[in-house]
Design a protein around this motif. Structure first.
Motif, mmCIF file in Angstrom:
data_model
loop_
_atom_site.group_PDB
_atom_site.id
_atom_site.type_symbol
_atom_site.label_atom_id
_atom_site.label_comp_id
_atom_site.label_asym_id
_atom_site.label_seq_id
_atom_site.Cartn_x
_atom_site.Cartn_y
_atom_site.Cartn_z
ATOM 1 N N GLU A 19 -3.640 -2.005 -2.473
ATOM 2 C CA GLU A 19 -3.980 -0.728 -1.869
ATOM 3 C C GLU A 19 -3.165 -0.659 -0.479
ATOM 4 O O GLU A 19 -3.193 0.054 0.361
ATOM 5 C CB GLU A 19 -5.436 -0.316 -1.780
ATOM 6 C CG GLU A 19 -5.849 0.287 -2.871
ATOM 7 C CD GLU A 19 -7.358 0.983 -2.849
ATOM 8 O OE1 GLU A 19 -7.919 0.939 -1.508
ATOM 9 O OE2 GLU A 19 -7.877 1.583 -3.778
ATOM 10 N N GLY A 20 -2.642 -1.874 -0.272
ATOM 11 C CA GLY A 20 -1.767 -1.980 0.940
ATOM 12 C C GLY A 20 -1.213 -3.375 1.203
ATOM 13 O O GLY A 20 -2.040 -4.456 0.809
ATOM 14 N N TYR A 21 -0.353 -3.611 2.072
ATOM 15 C CA TYR A 21 0.423 -5.174 2.372
ATOM 16 C C TYR A 21 1.101 -4.802 3.871
ATOM 17 O O TYR A 21 1.718 -3.863 3.902
ATOM 18 C CB TYR A 21 1.345 -5.290 1.232
ATOM 19 C CG TYR A 21 2.030 -6.463 1.502
ATOM 20 C CD1 TYR A 21 1.565 -7.706 1.016
ATOM 21 C CD2 TYR A 21 3.166 -6.610 2.315
ATOM 22 C CE1 TYR A 21 2.152 -8.977 1.156
ATOM 23 C CE2 TYR A 21 3.864 -7.974 2.196
ATOM 24 C CZ TYR A 21 3.305 -8.874 1.755
ATOM 25 O OH TYR A 21 3.921 -10.108 2.222
ATOM 26 N N TRP A 22 0.551 -5.578 4.746
ATOM 27 C CA TRP A 22 0.903 -5.636 6.063
ATOM 28 C C TRP A 22 1.664 -6.897 6.451
ATOM 29 O O TRP A 22 1.007 -8.239 6.218
ATOM 30 C CB TRP A 22 -0.073 -5.227 7.069
ATOM 31 C CG TRP A 22 -0.412 -3.868 6.729
ATOM 32 C CD1 TRP A 22 -0.001 -2.566 7.406
ATOM 33 C CD2 TRP A 22 -1.557 -3.662 5.713
ATOM 34 N NE1 TRP A 22 -0.877 -1.547 6.819
ATOM 35 C CE2 TRP A 22 -1.821 -2.059 6.104
ATOM 36 C CE3 TRP A 22 -2.469 -4.134 4.863
ATOM 37 C CZ2 TRP A 22 -2.642 -1.354 5.329
ATOM 38 C CZ3 TRP A 22 -3.144 -3.440 4.006
ATOM 39 C CH2 TRP A 22 -3.532 -2.199 4.215
ATOM 40 N N VAL A 24 -7.342 2.205 8.094
ATOM 41 C CA VAL A 24 -6.404 2.297 6.774
ATOM 42 C C VAL A 24 -5.890 3.692 6.486
ATOM 43 O O VAL A 24 -4.576 3.917 6.387
ATOM 44 C CB VAL A 24 -6.851 1.666 5.617
ATOM 45 C CG1 VAL A 24 -5.972 1.814 4.357
ATOM 46 C CG2 VAL A 24 -7.261 0.077 5.906
ATOM 47 N N GLY A 76 -4.117 4.825 9.864
ATOM 48 C CA GLY A 76 -3.158 3.958 10.468
ATOM 49 C C GLY A 76 -3.562 3.502 11.894
ATOM 50 O O GLY A 76 -2.601 2.824 12.486
#
Length: 317
Positions: free
Chosen positions: A102-105, A138, A141
């Motif tokens: 559900e996300g990658y940073w 999330v 942001g």
């Protein structure tokens, strides 16, 4: 009634043992309901296990192609909905129910030292080597940087609702702080670098330990110290902490294979034992990565040996 003393382990062997990483693990976490585990290893990357069936559910990949990219820290949300994983340079959010990312940073400056996640994967907490802790919402942001520390962060934690965070660093200080405003709620001072912090998921207690041998349990509602852990040694570096649902005991794991049960009110060690090290010709150690309370009055542990083990909850005086 049998009195349990700290000088002798209460149990030598686990009730059961399951191998989840053949060559050992770099990180591991057990969900608070003891139903799932997530393990980082050299051969399988990230493996997700159903502990009730002892089956591998998913294999996840987070740039497992170089030694620098190996996942070194994992956190599972209190309600077991999401998982946060991180290596030195990036962090990833996973849905534990669907198995999807559900996300990658990526972190551009400094390195990731520790992480925490809220229920639903709504908020992420990233402790970094440049003395900052970043709180990420999330959905929106929004990022809040906590700048209270003056040196490298070693440990972070967050309440399940994501509203209160705790962090400890090389500046001899642990802070409890509001994640909406960044304001300090409590400051706990130590005489050496703070190596481990933890929050009780029900919001009753906080824990902080330093690199010498001081370890304290604090009242999260008043900020007052409840107890200091008794009989700790300098080499007893705490690697994981879990408060019991009834609020009477706390379980710790250490980098010396040691699992301990503590009385919260007095700080006395009620029981201890040692997890199984990796099989080797020479004696080896094991870091206890995570502990959790099982359904059957047992405790589960996962360690760097790659084993998940079930232990009988000792009869306490």
């Amino acid at each position: 009634m049998t009195t349990i003393t700290a000088c002798k382990p209460v149990t030598q062997k686990p009730l059961a043992r399951w191998q989840q990483a053949a060559e050992g693990a770099y990180a591991g976490q057990i969900s608070s309901d003891a139903k799932f585990s997530v393990v980082s290893s050299i051969h399988h990357g990230l493996s997700v296990w159903d502990l009730t069936k002892h089956e591998r559910l998913y294999n996840w990949s987070q740039e497992q192609n170089t030694s620098d990219n190996l996942v070194l820290t994992i956190d599972i949300s209190e309600n077991a909905s999401h998982v946060l994983t991180a290596n030195r340079n990036n962090f990833a959010l996973w849905n534990l129910q669907s198995g999807k990312s559900e996300g990658y940073w990526r972190v551009r400056e400094s390195h990731i030292r520790d992480i925490a996640i809220s229920n639903g994967g709504d908020y992420l907490l990233i402790g970094k080597s440049n003395a900052t802790v970043v709180h990420v919402a999330v959905d929106t942001g929004r990022r809040l940087e906590f700048l209270g520390h003056k040196e490298k962060i070693n440990s972070v934690d967050m309440l399940p609702n994501g509203r209160v965070a705790m962090s400890g660093g090389n500046d001899f200080t642990a802070y409890v702080w509001d994640t909406q405003s960044g304001q300090v709620v409590y400051q706990f001072n130590h005489s050496s670098r703070v190596s481990k912090v933890a929050l009780d998921a029900r919001g009753r207690y906080a824990f902080s330990a330093d690199s010498m041998k001081a370890a304290y349990i604090w009242d999260l509602k008043t900020g007052k110290r409840i107890s200091a852990l008794q009989g700790t040694k300098r080499h007893e570096v705490f690697s994981t902490v879990r408060f019991s649902p009834d609020g009477k005991t706390m379980i710790t794991g250490a980098a010396t294979k040691k699992v301990s049960v503590w009385d919260i009110a007095t700080g006395k060690r009620l029981a201890h034992w040692f997890v199984t090290p990796k099989e080797a010709k020479r004696p080896t150690g094991a870091v206890v990565y995570s502990v959790a309370f099982g359904d059957n009055k047992d405790l589960l542990t996962i360690s760097s040996s790659g084993y998940v083990e079930s232990w009988p909850m000792p009869k306490l005086p």
